[in-house]
Design an enzyme around this catalytic site. Structure first.
Site, PDB file in Angstrom:
ATOM      1  N   PHE A  20      17.528   0.093  16.039  1.00 35.80           N
ATOM      2  CA  PHE A  20      16.699   1.183  16.550  1.00 35.80           C
ATOM      3  C   PHE A  20      15.576   0.635  17.419  1.00 35.80           C
ATOM      4  CE2 PHE A  20      18.113   2.345  12.164  1.00 35.80           C
ATOM      5  CZ  PHE A  20      19.017   3.330  12.509  1.00 35.80           C
ATOM      6  N   SER A  52      15.334  -5.927  16.494  1.00 36.99           N
ATOM      7  CA  SER A  52      13.953  -6.245  16.891  1.00 36.99           C
ATOM      8  C   SER A  52      13.627  -7.707  16.602  1.00 36.99           C
ATOM      9  CB  SER A  52      12.963  -5.320  16.186  1.00 36.99           C
ATOM     10  OG  SER A  52      13.260  -5.221  14.811  1.00 36.99           O
ATOM     11  N   ASP A 141       7.646  -1.608  10.869  1.00 40.65           N
ATOM     12  CA  ASP A 141       8.801  -0.767  11.225  1.00 40.65           C
ATOM     13  C   ASP A 141       9.719  -0.614  10.000  1.00 40.65           C
ATOM     14  OD1 ASP A 141      10.410   0.762  12.924  1.00 40.65           O
ATOM     15  OD2 ASP A 141      11.501  -0.980  13.695  1.00 40.65           O
ATOM     16  N   HIS A 144       9.508   4.930   6.981  1.00 42.28           N
ATOM     17  CA  HIS A 144       8.718   5.711   7.944  1.00 42.28           C
ATOM     18  C   HIS A 144       8.074   6.945   7.341  1.00 42.28           C
ATOM     19  CE1 HIS A 144      10.459   2.912  10.652  1.00 42.28           C
ATOM     20  NE2 HIS A 144      10.176   3.573  11.758  1.00 42.28           N
ATOM     21  N   ASP A 170       7.572   3.767  16.336  1.00 35.85           N
ATOM     22  CA  ASP A 170       7.838   5.176  16.030  1.00 35.85           C
ATOM     23  C   ASP A 170       6.559   5.998  15.905  1.00 35.85           C
ATOM     24  OD1 ASP A 170      10.786   4.870  15.849  1.00 35.85           O
ATOM     25  OD2 ASP A 170      10.249   3.547  14.198  1.00 35.85           O
TER      26      ASP A 170
HETATM   27  N1  SAH Z   1      13.347  -3.048  13.145  1.00 41.15           N
HETATM   28  C1  SAH Z   1      14.698  -2.532  12.982  1.00 41.15           C
HETATM   29  C2  SAH Z   1      14.766  -1.160  12.354  1.00 41.15           C
HETATM   30  C3  SAH Z   1      14.173  -1.075  10.972  1.00 41.15           C
HETATM   31  S1  SAH Z   1      14.764   0.341  10.088  1.00 41.15           S
HETATM   32  C4  SAH Z   1      15.434  -2.526  14.340  1.00 41.15           C
HETATM   33  O1  SAH Z   1      14.941  -3.047  15.311  1.00 41.15           O
HETATM   34  O2  SAH Z   1      16.524  -1.996  14.456  1.00 41.15           O
HETATM   35  C5  SAH Z   1      13.743   0.298   8.666  1.00 41.15           C
HETATM   36  C6  SAH Z   1      14.140  -0.749   7.637  1.00 41.15           C
HETATM   37  O3  SAH Z   1      13.093  -0.782   6.669  1.00 41.15           O
HETATM   38  C7  SAH Z   1      15.432  -0.473   6.854  1.00 41.15           C
HETATM   39  O4  SAH Z   1      16.343  -1.536   7.044  1.00 41.15           O
HETATM   40  C8  SAH Z   1      14.989  -0.388   5.386  1.00 41.15           C
HETATM   41  O5  SAH Z   1      15.863  -1.014   4.479  1.00 41.15           O
HETATM   42  C9  SAH Z   1      13.654  -1.087   5.403  1.00 41.15           C
HETATM   43  N2  SAH Z   1      12.725  -0.641   4.370  1.00 41.15           N
HETATM   44  C10 SAH Z   1      12.294   0.625   4.129  1.00 41.15           C
HETATM   45  N3  SAH Z   1      11.419   0.661   3.114  1.00 41.15           N
HETATM   46  C11 SAH Z   1      11.288  -0.629   2.683  1.00 41.15           C
HETATM   47  C12 SAH Z   1      10.517  -1.266   1.647  1.00 41.15           C
HETATM   48  N4  SAH Z   1       9.711  -0.554   0.849  1.00 41.15           N
HETATM   49  N5  SAH Z   1      10.636  -2.598   1.482  1.00 41.15           N
HETATM   50  C13 SAH Z   1      11.458  -3.323   2.284  1.00 41.15           C
HETATM   51  N6  SAH Z   1      12.200  -2.785   3.292  1.00 41.15           N
HETATM   52  C14 SAH Z   1      12.117  -1.459   3.485  1.00 41.15           C
HETATM   53 MG    MG Z   2      11.508   1.929  14.283  1.00 42.29          MG
END
Ligand code: SAH
Ligand code: MG
Length: 215
Positions: A20, A52, A141, A144, A170
């Site tokens: 993303f 990313s 990231d 969310h 975001d």
């Molecule tokens: N930076 C990535 C997108 C991240 S999506 C890109 O460039 O595509 C958000 C990620 O955060 C997911 O993989 C999810 O597993 C992780 N995530 C959400 N809550 C979390 C938490 N409390 N601890 C660790 N990872 C978490």
């Molecule tokens: Mg994002």
């Protein structure tokens, strides 16, 4: 702002990785990593499939830095089965849970960035509680919604060094275009007086630490 450009092979790897991160925003991440990386390590919250992390890792290489990237790899609530951004190929049938770690590893190995990108597999808040290393750049990231993004800010932003960068993804000021939790936390960071904004690119916001605390 840095004039560095990403080598073609890393650019190709980033653009073909699952994830993303629109290209313009990824490029801004790369440039920010090149600029702030010489001061110390970079940390990303939310590795997912490594898209990313390739932009950040490319910047870290040019800066002589490294990227820690934290994720439990079980997916945020908004990418679970039934949700719009869910990817069924990332399910692990043995546990009935998502697992983005194998794909992450393939992305980083294919990009040749295993020296620069260090994965930490676990819950962000648990890792934050044990973290003690000043960060030149923090990229938030992860989850969310309100609680995870607030915890990430409160747990990780204190580690951003004076003059270091705090980067949010975001950020949607208009509720019609996206969720508001990251936007509220970003506004809190600005209101704290500890950070000033230095760059906007799409939904990416780059802040720089100008004072102590997090507000
Ligand atoms: N930076 C990535 C997108 C991240 S999506 C890109 O460039 O595509 C958000 C990620 O955060 C997911 O993989 C999810 O597993 C992780 N995530 C959400 N809550 C979390 C938490 N409390 N601890 C660790 N990872 C978490
Ligand atoms: Mg994002």
């Amino acid at each position: 702002m840095s004039n560095a450009t990403m080598p073609a092979d890393l650019l190709y790897a980033a653009q073909h990785a699952k994830g993303f991160m629109p290209h313009e925003e990824g490029t801004a991440l790369f440039e920010t990593a090149v600029e702030y990386g010489p001061r110390g390590p970079i940390c990303e919250i939310g590795s997912y499939c490594g898209k990313s992390a390739v932009y950040l890792g490319a910047g870290a290489r040019q800066a002589g830095s490294v990227v820690f990237t934290v994720d439990h790899h079980r997916g945020s609530e908004e990418i679970q089965p039934g949700w719009a951004h869910h990817d069924p190929t990332l399910m692990d049938p043995r546990f009935g849970k998502m697992d983005s770690l194998p794909t992450f590893r393939t992305t980083i190995a294919s990009a040749g960035l295993e020296e620069e990108v260090i994965a930490i597999v676990g819950r962000s808040e648990r890792v934050a509680g044990l973290w003690n290393t000043p960060l030149a750049m923090l990229f938030i990231d992860g989850g969310h919604s309100e609680l995870p993004v607030t915890r990430d800010y409160e747990g990780w932003a204190p580690h951003v060094m004076q003059g270091g960068a705090l980067v949010f993804h975001d950020i949607y000021p208009d509720p019609a275009t996206g969720g508001q939790a990251p936007y509220r936390v970003y506004q809190r960071a600005l209101a704290s007086g500890a950070f000033r904004e230095v760059r906007q690119e799409g939904s990416l916001r780059v802040l720089e630490r100008i004072g102590p605390g997090i507000g």
